[in-house]
Scaffold this motif. Structure first.
Motif, short mmCIF file in Angstrom:
data_model
loop_
_atom_site.label_atom_id
_atom_site.label_comp_id
_atom_site.label_asym_id
_atom_site.label_seq_id
_atom_site.Cartn_x
_atom_site.Cartn_y
_atom_site.Cartn_z
N THR A 28 37.14 25.89 11.40
CA THR A 28 37.55 24.67 10.72
C THR A 28 36.33 23.86 10.33
N ASP A 126 45.30 27.96 14.23
CA ASP A 126 44.44 28.16 13.06
C ASP A 126 44.34 29.66 12.78
N SER A 134 51.56 31.88 11.40
CA SER A 134 51.81 30.59 12.06
C SER A 134 53.16 30.55 12.75
N GLU A 156 46.72 24.59 10.95
CA GLU A 156 45.87 24.68 9.76
C GLU A 156 46.33 25.89 8.94
N THR A 178 42.98 23.55 2.07
CA THR A 178 43.42 23.57 3.46
C THR A 178 44.49 22.51 3.70
#
Length: 201
Positions: A28, A126, A134, A156, A178
């Protein structure tokens, strides 16, 4: 890459560079990481970091979990299946001096083992982009006891995620390509509706 704030501010983290100096992982970005933690400490959510139990899924370098620990989290578990990333996390935890306050599991975040400890206050997801991991990871965490009604989830992703009716969204932010989604599982006390429009910063 380094820790942005807190007791470990300025601590440089190990990263891995492959051929041609191209990173094999996608940590990130510091700006986005800073914005995530501002939301978790200074928004309507209150301070969700202080004394929190952290679950860092698809942990990569461990930067999100370690940032949380630097800012006052109590304990962190890192889940990572890639052996190179797993070793990166181990070295970064040791560099931070947090071995006694962390656990590392080499495991698939979409097929988690049963959690035999308390549920976690704050969960970071992430996953690799464009692999639709996810929701499988979130469902695995829910079914295996890693989440409860008080857990805050930070995802994310490369686009907006449909979390379904079991999850309500506290906040959505877009930073270029993002997207950051902050949500809660089974939140009877939630005020904001699930279909809140995203903010672009």
């Amino acid at each position: 890459m380094q820790i942005i704030a807190g007791q470990l501010k300025g601590l440089k983290l190990n990263t891995f560079r492959g051929k041609g100096n191209a990173s094999i992982i996608r940590p990130t970005a510091s700006r986005i990481r800073g914005n995530i933690f501002n939301l978790l400490t200074n928004s309507h959510l209150g301070n969700r970091i202080k004394h929190a139990r952290i679950l860092d899924l698809f942990a990569g370098t461990g930067a999100l979990g370690l940032e949380a620990m630097s800012r006052g989290a109590e304990f962190a578990v890192f889940i990572e299946n890639n052996p190179i990333c797993f070793q990166l996390i181990k070295r970064n935890v040791e560099r931070a001096g947090l071995t006694s306050k962390t656990l590392l599991f080499k495991a698939d975040a979409t097929h988690l083992p049963r959690n035999v400890r308390l549920a976690f206050d704050l969960v970071f997801l992430d996953p690799p982009y464009y692999k639709n991991l996810s929701m499988p990871a979130l469902e695995s965490a829910k079914k295996k006891g890693w989440l409860d009604a008080s857990s805050i989830i930070v995802i994310e992703s490369e686009g907006r995620i449909n979390l379904g009716s079991e999850y309500f969204i506290h906040d959505i932010r877009r930073y270029g390509s993002t997207w950051i989604t902050i949500a809660k599982f089974n939140p009877a006390d939630l005020i904001l509706p699930c279909e809140e429009s995203p903010r672009s910063d």
